[in-house]
Enzyme design. Sequence first.
Site, mmCIF file in Angstrom:
data_model
loop_
_atom_site.group_PDB
_atom_site.id
_atom_site.type_symbol
_atom_site.label_atom_id
_atom_site.label_comp_id
_atom_site.label_asym_id
_atom_site.label_seq_id
_atom_site.Cartn_x
_atom_site.Cartn_y
_atom_site.Cartn_z
ATOM 1 N N THR A 242 -35.090 77.329 64.882
ATOM 2 C CA THR A 242 -34.179 76.487 64.871
ATOM 3 C C THR A 242 -32.860 77.800 66.156
ATOM 4 O OG1 THR A 242 -33.267 77.603 63.262
ATOM 5 C CG2 THR A 242 -34.203 75.820 62.838
ATOM 6 N N GLU A 245 -25.829 76.690 68.581
ATOM 7 C CA GLU A 245 -25.342 76.726 69.573
ATOM 8 C C GLU A 245 -24.586 76.804 68.577
ATOM 9 O OE1 GLU A 245 -26.385 74.470 73.216
ATOM 10 O OE2 GLU A 245 -27.887 74.997 73.814
ATOM 11 N N ASP A 283 -32.621 74.855 55.119
ATOM 12 C CA ASP A 283 -34.029 74.592 53.893
ATOM 13 C C ASP A 283 -33.747 72.837 54.454
ATOM 14 O OD1 ASP A 283 -32.845 76.730 52.776
ATOM 15 O OD2 ASP A 283 -31.096 76.772 52.403
#
Length: 342
Positions: A242, A245, A283
Amino acid sequence: MKKIITFGEIMLRLKAPGTERFFQSPSLEATFGGGEANVAVGLARFGMDVAFASLIPPNRIGDACIAELRKQGVDVSRIVRKGKRLGIYFLEAGANQRPSVVLYDRAHSAIAEVIRGEIPWDEVFAGAGWFHITGITPAISESAALVSLEAVLNAKEKGMTVSCDLNYRKNLWKYGRTAQEVMTEIVKHTDIVMANEEDCQKALGISADADVEAGKVEADHYRVLTDRVLQQFPDLKKIAVTLRESHSADHNGWSAVLNGRDEFLVSRKYEIRDIVDRVGSGDSFAAGLIYGLQALKSDREALEFAVAASCLKHSVPGDFPLITLEEVKNLVGGAGSGRVQR
């Protein structure tokens, strides 16, 4: 599809209201949450058959925790009622340039004192085809790390698919073994890894920086990083990373990549503004990817579904990804305006 099992610690979450500082007002919001439990809730809400395995104390706090999991559609029959306390974490939500703060109170929790042989893995894994764990559980204590490896080895022996979200937590690795020592052994027996760049560096000791040339596009950086992970762990089938930013506590760019050895994929990027709660978004990504790899037609679809699911989690307070399959599919399809649905 066979049952999915997740294993780890669920905690009582105590959060300052809104974006207040701790005890700015004399109250804390009480809910429950924890990496593997959040994944189980996400999968259950996507219609998957999923059970959460853990140690939860036989007291009223434990009863309330189990009731909340059951309410979300998670099978709680694999939970062992043992131990004296449920771990706690305190959350102070950040805003603008002030970051969020998490404080743990989980020493001597039920799962921290788990020992090998205490969880009946043959019963836990009966009828199951997928096992998911994170790097949080092995970080809690040495005994929890040993039981985590025991679980992974048992799952592999039974021919199950094993996924692991590396989830490096620097404030937890305090018992004498490093994250690299523990997690590299677990990942050796894993099929699917989820991570961010820091997780790869801190949990596996793998970085791409040395091989990335100036002027290369960002995707090349993550291709090098994920290729290195796959090279070091030859039995690993896929790794998803993942990309967050962090412009501020309220505004993040969000996307991901997926390397399946024969194909490197880069997802759509979402600009998420006015974040409600980013805790549990990783998650939600893991739940989305596990769902997508089993229920959708391609890795591309699975990746886009996972990124959309985790994007939506940023809009929901609490750890649990209280989103629906239809909402995720709509966002993947381009329905992201936020207009009222009538």
